[in-house]
Design an enzyme around this catalytic site. Sequence first.
Site, PDB file in Angstrom:
ATOM      1  N   TYR A  64       0.827  -1.071  -0.242  1.00  0.00           N
ATOM      2  CA  TYR A  64       0.014  -0.126   0.027  1.00  0.00           C
ATOM      3  C   TYR A  64       0.720   1.226   0.055  1.00  0.00           C
ATOM      4  O   TYR A  64       0.542   2.354   0.637  1.00  0.00           O
ATOM      5  CB  TYR A  64      -1.037   0.125   1.166  1.00  0.00           C
ATOM      6  CG  TYR A  64      -1.953  -1.023   1.126  1.00  0.00           C
ATOM      7  CD1 TYR A  64      -2.106  -1.976   0.095  1.00  0.00           C
ATOM      8  CD2 TYR A  64      -2.755  -1.245   2.526  1.00  0.00           C
ATOM      9  CE1 TYR A  64      -2.932  -2.966   0.335  1.00  0.00           C
ATOM     10  CE2 TYR A  64      -3.679  -2.173   2.299  1.00  0.00           C
ATOM     11  CZ  TYR A  64      -3.751  -3.149   1.093  1.00  0.00           C
ATOM     12  OH  TYR A  64      -4.679  -4.114   1.416  1.00  0.00           O
ATOM     13  N   LEU A 209     -17.366  -3.564  -0.831  1.00  0.00           N
ATOM     14  CA  LEU A 209     -18.015  -2.613  -1.501  1.00  0.00           C
ATOM     15  C   LEU A 209     -17.778  -2.875  -3.008  1.00  0.00           C
ATOM     16  O   LEU A 209     -17.867  -1.953  -3.791  1.00  0.00           O
ATOM     17  CB  LEU A 209     -17.640  -1.089  -1.100  1.00  0.00           C
ATOM     18  CG  LEU A 209     -17.946  -0.929   0.223  1.00  0.00           C
ATOM     19  CD1 LEU A 209     -17.477   0.637   0.488  1.00  0.00           C
ATOM     20  CD2 LEU A 209     -19.358  -1.087   0.689  1.00  0.00           C
ATOM     21  N   ALA A 210     -16.975  -3.901  -3.372  1.00  0.00           N
ATOM     22  CA  ALA A 210     -16.489  -4.259  -4.831  1.00  0.00           C
ATOM     23  C   ALA A 210     -15.604  -3.225  -5.062  1.00  0.00           C
ATOM     24  O   ALA A 210     -15.936  -2.522  -6.351  1.00  0.00           O
ATOM     25  CB  ALA A 210     -17.704  -4.655  -5.601  1.00  0.00           C
ATOM     26  N   SER A 211     -14.743  -2.939  -4.365  1.00  0.00           N
ATOM     27  CA  SER A 211     -13.723  -1.672  -4.910  1.00  0.00           C
ATOM     28  C   SER A 211     -14.488  -0.330  -5.231  1.00  0.00           C
ATOM     29  O   SER A 211     -14.167   0.421  -6.092  1.00  0.00           O
ATOM     30  CB  SER A 211     -12.858  -1.916  -6.037  1.00  0.00           C
ATOM     31  OG  SER A 211     -12.116  -3.275  -5.487  1.00  0.00           O
ATOM     32  N   GLY A 212     -15.425  -0.120  -4.218  1.00  0.00           N
ATOM     33  CA  GLY A 212     -16.329   1.146  -4.664  1.00  0.00           C
ATOM     34  C   GLY A 212     -17.385   1.118  -5.793  1.00  0.00           C
ATOM     35  O   GLY A 212     -18.071   2.085  -6.093  1.00  0.00           O
ATOM     36  N   LEU A 214     -20.185  -0.907  -5.381  1.00  0.00           N
ATOM     37  CA  LEU A 214     -21.479  -0.977  -4.697  1.00  0.00           C
ATOM     38  C   LEU A 214     -22.079   0.002  -3.829  1.00  0.00           C
ATOM     39  O   LEU A 214     -21.229   0.693  -3.245  1.00  0.00           O
ATOM     40  CB  LEU A 214     -21.404  -2.209  -3.969  1.00  0.00           C
ATOM     41  CG  LEU A 214     -21.120  -3.612  -4.858  1.00  0.00           C
ATOM     42  CD1 LEU A 214     -21.030  -4.678  -3.912  1.00  0.00           C
ATOM     43  CD2 LEU A 214     -22.321  -3.857  -5.810  1.00  0.00           C
TER      44      LEU A 214
END
Length: 258
Positions: A64, A209-212, A214
């Site tokens: 990261y 969140l499915a990488s933003g 959802l």
Amino acid sequence: MHSVTLGKTGLEITPVSFGAFKLGRNQGIKYPQSYDLPSDAETERILNRVLDLGVGLIDTAPAYGLSEERIGQFVSHRREEFCLSTKTGETFLNGESYYDYSAQGTRLSVTRSLKRLRTEVLDLVLVHSNGRDVCIQEQTDVVPTLQRLKEQGLIRAIGFSGKQVAGAQLALDWADVLMIEYHIGNSSHAEVIEEAQSRGIGVLVKKGLASGHLAAQEAIRFVLGNRFVDSMVIGGINTDHLAANCHVANGLFGQYAA
């Protein structure tokens, strides 16, 4: 926030954990929109707001970017207030990911994380899979090396963050914690999640969140509506959104507890 115990680790966390990806990396992303990395001042504000909201676990990784260093710099003085999760196996340098699951590489990764995070012990270290989940566990030294580091007291709990159902299933034999992708559009790991909990293995959900992609409230209700999930790791740099997500999670906790 309400606290939950992460499997049999003894670690007290919360239904929402904070994913610190966006604090240190904005290259090679899967999010629908690009973003600038927050400044040092913004990062300090974000991390302290996360802790002020009562979030009990911060999840980071060498992959990261600057994330580990920034956590160490800005909230190491509040170390007793939260559990700290990082990973080993992947690093991200000059826009590329590099993978190393050797014994030497694993020890170096953990030593480096301890220094960057300014802590004497890591609550949780997860194997950061490159997608070859079974191969990593069966043909490299990463698992026995983590087990030895745990015995030495440098790590409190170890686990696996993979991509395949078969990989998660294999990790049930040694892991204290599994980090699993699970959301409305992908419930392929549902049976593994249930089996993990039956064995006392903690379950952290990533990409809920499915990488933003959802809607947050619906996604949180789906993930935390599964009583076998301990916590959902939610990232981001908008702390108002995080506060709203924590509020939804708290409401669900009360609903299911009743």
